[in-house]
Design an enzyme around this catalytic site. Structure first.
Site, PDB file in Angstrom:
ATOM      1  N   PRO A  12     -70.072  39.380  93.675  1.00  0.00           N
ATOM      2  CA  PRO A  12     -69.778  40.808  93.836  1.00  0.00           C
ATOM      3  C   PRO A  12     -71.037  41.524  94.305  1.00  0.00           C
ATOM      4  O   PRO A  12     -72.106  41.347  93.718  1.00  0.00           O
ATOM      5  CB  PRO A  12     -69.367  41.252  92.424  1.00  0.00           C
ATOM      6  N   MET A  13     -70.924  42.313  95.385  1.00  0.00           N
ATOM      7  CA  MET A  13     -72.096  42.978  95.958  1.00  0.00           C
ATOM      8  C   MET A  13     -71.738  44.411  96.310  1.00  0.00           C
ATOM      9  O   MET A  13     -70.863  44.658  97.151  1.00  0.00           O
ATOM     10  CB  MET A  13     -72.585  42.231  97.205  1.00  0.00           C
ATOM     11  N   CYS A  95     -76.208  43.828  86.445  1.00  0.00           N
ATOM     12  CA  CYS A  95     -76.759  44.782  87.409  1.00  0.00           C
ATOM     13  C   CYS A  95     -77.872  45.608  86.771  1.00  0.00           C
ATOM     14  O   CYS A  95     -77.696  46.171  85.683  1.00  0.00           O
ATOM     15  CB  CYS A  95     -75.664  45.707  87.926  1.00  0.00           C
ATOM     16  N   LYS A 134     -70.581  37.775  83.980  1.00  0.00           N
ATOM     17  CA  LYS A 134     -71.729  37.507  84.848  1.00  0.00           C
ATOM     18  C   LYS A 134     -72.931  38.204  84.232  1.00  0.00           C
ATOM     19  O   LYS A 134     -72.921  39.423  84.042  1.00  0.00           O
ATOM     20  CB  LYS A 134     -71.493  38.008  86.265  1.00  0.00           C
ATOM     21  N   HIS A 166     -77.036  34.734  86.608  1.00  0.00           N
ATOM     22  CA  HIS A 166     -78.074  34.981  87.603  1.00  0.00           C
ATOM     23  C   HIS A 166     -79.388  34.540  86.959  1.00  0.00           C
ATOM     24  O   HIS A 166     -79.801  35.098  85.949  1.00  0.00           O
ATOM     25  CB  HIS A 166     -78.120  36.464  87.957  1.00  0.00           C
ATOM     26  N   ASN A 206     -76.320  31.571  89.882  1.00  0.00           N
ATOM     27  CA  ASN A 206     -76.463  32.535  90.967  1.00  0.00           C
ATOM     28  C   ASN A 206     -77.937  32.903  91.102  1.00  0.00           C
ATOM     29  O   ASN A 206     -78.680  32.864  90.131  1.00  0.00           O
ATOM     30  CB  ASN A 206     -75.610  33.774  90.644  1.00  0.00           C
ATOM     31  N   GLY A 207     -78.337  33.226  92.329  1.00  0.00           N
ATOM     32  CA  GLY A 207     -79.707  33.693  92.547  1.00  0.00           C
ATOM     33  C   GLY A 207     -80.506  32.794  93.468  1.00  0.00           C
ATOM     34  O   GLY A 207     -80.800  31.662  93.096  1.00  0.00           O
ATOM     35  N   GLY A 208     -80.819  33.279  94.670  1.00  0.00           N
ATOM     36  CA  GLY A 208     -81.705  32.559  95.569  1.00  0.00           C
ATOM     37  C   GLY A 208     -81.137  31.325  96.217  1.00  0.00           C
ATOM     38  O   GLY A 208     -81.872  30.540  96.810  1.00  0.00           O
ATOM     39  N   GLY A 228     -74.797  35.144  97.020  1.00  0.00           N
ATOM     40  CA  GLY A 228     -74.748  36.581  97.237  1.00  0.00           C
ATOM     41  C   GLY A 228     -75.214  36.924  98.636  1.00  0.00           C
ATOM     42  O   GLY A 228     -74.486  36.780  99.607  1.00  0.00           O
TER      43      GLY A 228
END
Length: 336
Positions: A12-13, A95, A134, A166, A206-208, A228
């Site tokens: 989700p972005m 977030c 998340k 994340h 998630n992440g990178g 993402g």
């Protein structure tokens, strides 16, 4: 099984993963699980639902991400979203933006596992579809070892069906959300340890993550990978997901064929009074790294934003790549 369902997903972005973006990504992968932008529980309850949570049948499997910290409001919102036909409800506990903090949700909830658990329990009581969380590995000065375990144990006890982590700590003070994309360092091993401790729980990371090779490496340790910015800025990678991660053919032979297949969606949007740029802004990175990519982006950025822009603009932009690749091939043939 839910493990396989979460093997690959697009994160989700905010401002990016709207319905047009999701429709485009679905054209590139049948198996990717797609997520909406985060929408607050109160917006779902009181706002324009078609605009906020409307989606096309072709987007399945698709999950809605909710933001909030009021169990009662989240339960109502989850029920509304489930009735709309979503495949999953995801709670945002990751977030770091000031606006999200001001509403007492997002990453700051890492500090209150009991409240997050109450939110999950309330949603689970209202819906039959999976409810997932998340989160980050921690926030600010928290030690990620006990912080992540506490959050995970609390939400799983409340009935959460899966976790997506994340692998970077969120800094709520002293760093902007943009700076927090790169600082502090990612800690993938912390997520791996969580999975080893919870072998029966679907855990995604998630992440990178930016390449198929990185995805495969992570899948040696966890159940799913979530992309993402990489999926958004270089969406062509999604054409590799089905064959490389699921052993199934890609929906289309290449990016050119995918654009052609996506044209009817764009035509319908234009016929309904929409603008070309509403959709093509999500397609700017499709030919990243290929000859003609700059010309493709330039044409869409300059001509695609005009009110009268139509499919002819997109076709001309794609032709920039076709011609550049043809010229590059001819040059290579001459050298050979």
């Amino acid at each position: 099984m839910i493990f396989q369902e979460h093997r690959f997903s697009v994160a989700p972005m905010m401002d990016w993963s709207d319905r047009h973006c999701r429709a485009f990504h679905r054209t590139l992968s049948r198996r990717a699980r797609l997520y909406t932008e985060m929408v607050t529980a109160n917006a779902v309850i009181f706002g324009d639902r078609d605009r906020l949570i409307g989606f096309a049948e072709a987007e399945h499997p698709v999950a809605v991400q909710l933001g909030g910290s009021d169990p009662e409001a989240l339960a109502k919102a989850a029920r509304i979203c489930a009735d709309h036909g979503y495949d999953e409800i995801n709670l945002n506990v990751g977030c770091p933006s000031d606006r999200v903090q001001g509403g007492n949700f997002g990453a700051c909830l890492m500090r209150d596992p009991a409240l997050v658990a109450a939110c999950v329990a309330a949603m689970k009581a209202q819906v039959a579809i999976p409810v997932t969380v998340k989160c980050r590995i921690g926030v600010d000065e928290q030690d990620p070892e006990p912080a992540l375990d506490a959050l995970a144990d609390a939400v799983l006890a409340a009935g959460a069906d899966a976790l997506v982590v994340h692998a970077r700590k969120a800094w709520l003070q002293g760093l902007s959300p943009k700076e927090n994309r790169d600082i502090p360092p990612l800690d993938y091993d912390r997520v791996y340890r969580l999975k080893r401790r919870l072998p029966g729980v679907p855990v995604g990371i998630n992440g990178g993550i930016a390449t198929i090779e990185q995805m495969r490496a992570h899948l040696e340790h966890v159940d799913g990978v979530m992309l993402g910015r990489a999926a958004y800025q270089d969406p062509g990678i999604l054409l590799e997901v089905d064959p490389e991660l699921f052993g199934e053919p890609a929906p289309h032979a290449d990016a050119f064929a995918a654009v052609e297949a996506f044209e009817p969606y764009i035509a319908a949007h234009l016929a309904a009074g929409g603008r070309l740029h509403d959709v093509t802004r999500h397609m700017l990175g499709l030919f990243t790294g290929r000859p003609g990519a700059r010309g493709y982006r330039r044409r869409l950025a300059i001509e695609g934003v005009k009110p009268e822009a139509g499919l002819n603009v997109l076709r001309a932009a794609v032709d920039e790549v076709r011609q550049a690749e043809r010229r590059a091939h001819e040059r290579r043939a001459l050298v050979a």
